[in-house]
Design a protein around this motif. Sequence first.
Motif, short mmCIF file in Angstrom:
data_model
loop_
_atom_site.label_atom_id
_atom_site.label_comp_id
_atom_site.label_asym_id
_atom_site.label_seq_id
_atom_site.Cartn_x
_atom_site.Cartn_y
_atom_site.Cartn_z
N TRP A 47 0.86 -1.17 0.00
CA TRP A 47 0.00 0.00 0.00
C TRP A 47 0.90 1.23 0.00
O TRP A 47 1.94 1.24 0.65
CB TRP A 47 -0.88 0.04 1.25
N VAL A 48 0.49 2.26 -0.74
CA VAL A 48 1.20 3.53 -0.73
C VAL A 48 0.20 4.65 -0.53
O VAL A 48 -0.97 4.53 -0.93
CB VAL A 48 2.02 3.75 -2.03
N LYS A 49 0.64 5.73 0.10
CA LYS A 49 -0.26 6.84 0.38
C LYS A 49 0.51 8.15 0.22
O LYS A 49 1.65 8.28 0.64
CB LYS A 49 -0.78 6.73 1.81
N PHE A 57 3.67 17.77 0.94
CA PHE A 57 3.31 16.44 0.47
C PHE A 57 4.13 15.42 1.27
O PHE A 57 5.34 15.55 1.39
CB PHE A 57 3.62 16.29 -1.02
N THR A 58 3.45 14.40 1.80
CA THR A 58 4.10 13.37 2.59
C THR A 58 3.81 12.00 2.00
O THR A 58 2.65 11.68 1.74
CB THR A 58 3.62 13.42 4.06
N ALA A 59 4.85 11.21 1.78
CA ALA A 59 4.74 9.88 1.19
C ALA A 59 4.87 8.82 2.27
O ALA A 59 5.79 8.88 3.09
CB ALA A 59 5.82 9.69 0.13
N GLU A 60 3.95 7.83 2.25
CA GLU A 60 3.99 6.75 3.22
C GLU A 60 3.75 5.41 2.53
O GLU A 60 3.24 5.36 1.42
CB GLU A 60 2.93 6.97 4.29
N ARG A 61 4.10 4.34 3.25
CA ARG A 61 3.90 2.99 2.75
C ARG A 61 3.39 2.11 3.88
O ARG A 61 3.55 2.43 5.06
CB ARG A 61 5.20 2.41 2.21
N SER A 62 2.75 1.00 3.50
CA SER A 62 2.22 0.06 4.49
C SER A 62 2.25 -1.35 3.93
O SER A 62 1.88 -1.58 2.77
CB SER A 62 0.78 0.44 4.85
N ALA A 63 2.64 -2.28 4.75
CA ALA A 63 2.62 -3.69 4.35
C ALA A 63 1.24 -4.30 4.51
O ALA A 63 0.92 -5.29 3.85
CB ALA A 63 3.64 -4.48 5.17
N ASP A 64 0.41 -3.70 5.36
CA ASP A 64 -0.90 -4.29 5.65
C ASP A 64 -2.08 -3.35 5.45
O ASP A 64 -3.23 -3.74 5.66
CB ASP A 64 -0.93 -4.83 7.08
N GLY A 65 -1.85 -2.10 5.06
CA GLY A 65 -2.94 -1.15 4.86
C GLY A 65 -3.46 -0.55 6.16
O GLY A 65 -4.39 0.23 6.15
N VAL A 66 -2.84 -0.90 7.28
CA VAL A 66 -3.26 -0.40 8.59
C VAL A 66 -2.15 0.43 9.24
O VAL A 66 -2.37 1.55 9.68
CB VAL A 66 -3.66 -1.57 9.53
#
Length: 109
Positions: A47-49, A57-66
């Motif tokens: 998941w990327v946000k 602008f802030t970039a984030e990532r998630s392995a589980d969407g939580v």
Amino acid sequence: IRETLEPGSAHAMVVVTPSNGVAFQRRPEADAGSESTGEGGLAAPYWVKLTRAGDTFTAERSADGVTWVRITSDAAASTVEIPMGSEVFIGLALTSHDASVTTGAQFSE
């Protein structure tokens, strides 16, 4: 997120690739070169946000969407100021980086 639909538009995006990890790509000024910071060793699906607060602008990532973390271990490299108007263009992007190769992806949630 793009300021305009012109080829050299200021933009910010977060991408995930099948084998090259996740990256925060952006062009802080129109017609300037694009910049990229990323975190290798991660593979899709991921998941990327991308969050916009004013011109930040802030970039984030998630392995589980939580559970979300900055796109790289260097938090400063995950946030950038890009002056943009209040009306922008937002969408999903896909590329093979090779005009002779057709690529597909599945976007969900």
